[in-house]
Design an enzyme around this catalytic site. Structure first.
Site, PDB file in Angstrom:
ATOM      1  N   CYS A  28       0.859  -1.174   0.000  1.00  0.00           N
ATOM      2  CA  CYS A  28       0.000   0.000   0.000  1.00  0.00           C
ATOM      3  C   CYS A  28       0.895   1.224   0.000  1.00  0.00           C
ATOM      4  O   CYS A  28       2.086   1.128   0.285  1.00  0.00           O
ATOM      5  CB  CYS A  28      -0.904   0.042   1.233  1.00  0.00           C
ATOM      6  SG  CYS A  28      -2.081  -1.316   1.353  1.00  0.00           S
ATOM      7  N   GLY A  54      -0.595   0.287  -5.057  1.00  0.00           N
ATOM      8  CA  GLY A  54      -1.942  -0.196  -4.806  1.00  0.00           C
ATOM      9  C   GLY A  54      -2.910   0.388  -5.805  1.00  0.00           C
ATOM     10  O   GLY A  54      -3.041   1.609  -5.890  1.00  0.00           O
ATOM     11  N   ASN A 129       0.380   1.024   5.804  1.00  0.00           N
ATOM     12  CA  ASN A 129       1.040   0.157   4.843  1.00  0.00           C
ATOM     13  C   ASN A 129       1.722  -0.943   5.629  1.00  0.00           C
ATOM     14  O   ASN A 129       2.573  -0.669   6.478  1.00  0.00           O
ATOM     15  CB  ASN A 129       2.072   0.944   4.021  1.00  0.00           C
ATOM     16  CG  ASN A 129       2.966   0.039   3.188  1.00  0.00           C
ATOM     17  OD1 ASN A 129       2.579  -1.073   2.841  1.00  0.00           O
ATOM     18  ND2 ASN A 129       4.155   0.516   2.877  1.00  0.00           N
ATOM     19  N   GLY A 130       1.350  -2.181   5.343  1.00  0.00           N
ATOM     20  CA  GLY A 130       1.973  -3.295   6.050  1.00  0.00           C
ATOM     21  C   GLY A 130       0.940  -4.308   6.472  1.00  0.00           C
ATOM     22  O   GLY A 130      -0.169  -4.377   5.931  1.00  0.00           O
ATOM     23  N   TYR A 269      11.478  -5.087  -6.460  1.00  0.00           N
ATOM     24  CA  TYR A 269      10.257  -4.923  -7.231  1.00  0.00           C
ATOM     25  C   TYR A 269       9.361  -3.769  -6.796  1.00  0.00           C
ATOM     26  O   TYR A 269       8.865  -3.014  -7.634  1.00  0.00           O
ATOM     27  CB  TYR A 269       9.459  -6.230  -7.171  1.00  0.00           C
ATOM     28  CG  TYR A 269       8.115  -6.171  -7.855  1.00  0.00           C
ATOM     29  CD1 TYR A 269       8.014  -6.048  -9.244  1.00  0.00           C
ATOM     30  CD2 TYR A 269       6.938  -6.247  -7.120  1.00  0.00           C
ATOM     31  CE1 TYR A 269       6.780  -6.004  -9.878  1.00  0.00           C
ATOM     32  CE2 TYR A 269       5.694  -6.198  -7.744  1.00  0.00           C
ATOM     33  CZ  TYR A 269       5.618  -6.073  -9.124  1.00  0.00           C
ATOM     34  OH  TYR A 269       4.405  -6.023  -9.747  1.00  0.00           O
TER      35      TYR A 269
END
Length: 495
Positions: A28, A54, A129-130, A269
């Protein structure tokens, strides 16, 4: 709170062209700005730069000095937050935003962040995020004690813990909450006075601090600062909490220091190539990975072809080090997305051709080295190999810019369960046969670390979070039940 426009509460299945079922989906992206008159518009631009993290939903919450305003939408940032009429619904000089993939919790509107709640100490919005590896455990405990949940996202656990804290100051409530959670998080939160940022003690998930016109900004990556012309100041340190109020930044470090272990997949990535992470340009790191891969896995071939777009920097590095010419042998269609008409089964079976096509003039009669960042299930890789054969390649060799992915993730990457991971089910030789290539090689774990400037992996104290390759999880996985290691999901609990 302004109510967002109603949208279809739909989930994109693995066979939908908008979703690449054979690629890791990013975690995210979070963004926040304090004290700027165009806070919501700037947040929308920041989220646009973080769109790669996202693409299923996005949301913004702002505060105008009196009340909070929220717009949360399914779909892309540009499709939902590019109109003045939408931004006008988000007045105020402080705002936070989020763009997401559904790692825990399905893709429905009530799960779209930032989440907001009215607490005894005032309104609180949070974007995350996570993934909390004890989120399901905490959720069960809170429900048993009478908590009522509206969403299936683990982020709602944070709201409940802050609400139930008996501390007087909000910051103390927030610290107490973070002391109870485990896993990976980069958080931006907002009260009626403060913008708050926090990063997990290991620094698994990224978070950076910048300024625009003197106004502090928090973002997942530096590319979100670049798009708005903001100045990068520094990374938020692992375990650090930043409290921003009236333009002043207070740094708190309430937890015992730990040796940082940022996510190594940010370099492979997830991060955008033009971002800077850990003081290193991500694009240069990826070229270094390709160079290491070429040294470790030499091959006699005519052309190096990247699997677009994530394989491009590593393929450039591979070509430069090996001396094999680099060519765009695969052309990607960038316009396959949500607007594509839902295909019939016969069209769907064309699969990868909707996204990629072979550049026959480059491929025909050549020994081809394909370079990609990773192999997950292997289905798309297999189709690309077939495409190369049909375009006239005499040999196809595959080189992968990460070690084999053998273990699932619990820290915010939407990864298939272990029995769906090709490298968890097959040996390298079995994978080579399955893909139908003359040779298949992955960069070694030490080679990956060397590309990051390390002498190799320190097995006693690993420098990065790399469990997808090694099975070495850096935190307790409280929500894993029994012997079976499966990807965490709150969906089963909620259904």
């Amino acid at each position: 709170m302004n109510k967002a426009e109603p949208m279809d509460e739909r989930d994109f299945g693995d066979d939908h062209p908008f979703r690449d079922a054979d690629h890791l989906r990013e975690e995210c992206g979070v963004f926040g700005i304090h004290g700027h008159p165009d806070a919501a518009a700037i947040t929308a631009l920041g989220l646009h730069a973080l769109q790669h993290r996202g693409q299923e939903a996005a949301g913004i919450v702002s505060f105008d000095g009196t009340r909070f305003h929220s717009e949360r939408r399914l779909g892309l940032v540009g499709d939902n937050f590019s109109k003045k009429s939408v931004i006008d619904q988000l007045p105020g000089n402080t705002a936070i935003g989020h763009t997401r993939y559904s790692t825990t919790g399905e893709t429905i509107l009530r799960n779209v962040q930032p989440l907001f709640a009215e607490l005894s100490v005032g309104g609180f919005a949070v974007a995350h995020n996570g993934n909390l590896t004890n989120g399901l455990t905490l959720r069960r405990q809170l429900i048993a004690e009478g908590a009522i949940y509206q969403a299936t996202s683990d982020t709602e656990v944070i709201l409940h813990l802050v609400a139930r804290s008996k501390r007087n100051r909000f910051v103390d409530r927030f610290i107490e909450t973070l002391s109870q959670v485990q896993g990976a998080y980069a958080l931006v939160g907002m009260t009626n006075k403060k913008l708050i940022g926090a990063r997990d003690p290991l620094g698994i998930r990224p978070l950076v601090l910048g300024r625009l016109d003197g106004c502090p900004i928090l973002a997942s990556e530096t590319c979100a600062l670049d798009i708005i012309g903001a100045k990068f100041e520094r990374e938020v340190e692992p375990g650090e909490i930043l409290v921003i109020e009236e333009g002043q930044i207070e740094s708190l470090r309430p937890f015992p220091p730990r040796k940082p272990r940022p996510c190594i997949f940010e370099y492979v990535y997830f991060s955008r190539p033009d971002s800077v992470a850990g003081g290193m340009n991500v694009y240069e790191v990826r070229k270094n990975i390709g160079s290491e891969l070429a040294m470790e896995t030499p091959i006699s071939a005519d052309v190096v072809v990247p699997v677009p777009d994530s394989g491009v920097p590593a393929a450039i590095g591979f070509a430069q080090k090996s001396g094999i010419p680099y060519e765009l042998g695969i052309i990607r269609n960038h316009y396959v997305g949500r607007t594509f008409i839902q295909p019939t089964q016969s069209v769907r079976e064309l699969g990868v051709r909707m996204k990629h096509s072979a550049n026959r003039a480059v491929i025909a009669g050549k020994r081809v080295v394909l370079v990609d960042d990773s192999i997950v299930r292997g289905t798309t890789s297999r189709k690309i190999v077939t495409m190369m054969r049909e375009a006239g390649a005499t040999e196809v060799h595959f080189r992968i810019a990460s070690p084999p992915i053998r273990y699932p993730d619990f820290y915010g990457i939407d990864m298939p369960e272990q029995d769906k991971l090709l490298a968890a089910r097959m040996t390298i030789e079995e994978m080579r046969t399955y893909l139908g290539v003359e040779s298949l090689s992955f960069i070694s774990i030490d080679g990956l670390y060397r590309a990051l400037g390390e002498p190799g992996r320190n097995n006693a104290e690993p420098q990065y979070t790399d469990h997808y390759f090694t099975g070495d999880y850096p935190t307790p996985i409280a929500d894993v039940v029994g012997e079976s290691v499966k990807q965490l999901s709150l969906l089963a609990e909620a259904s």
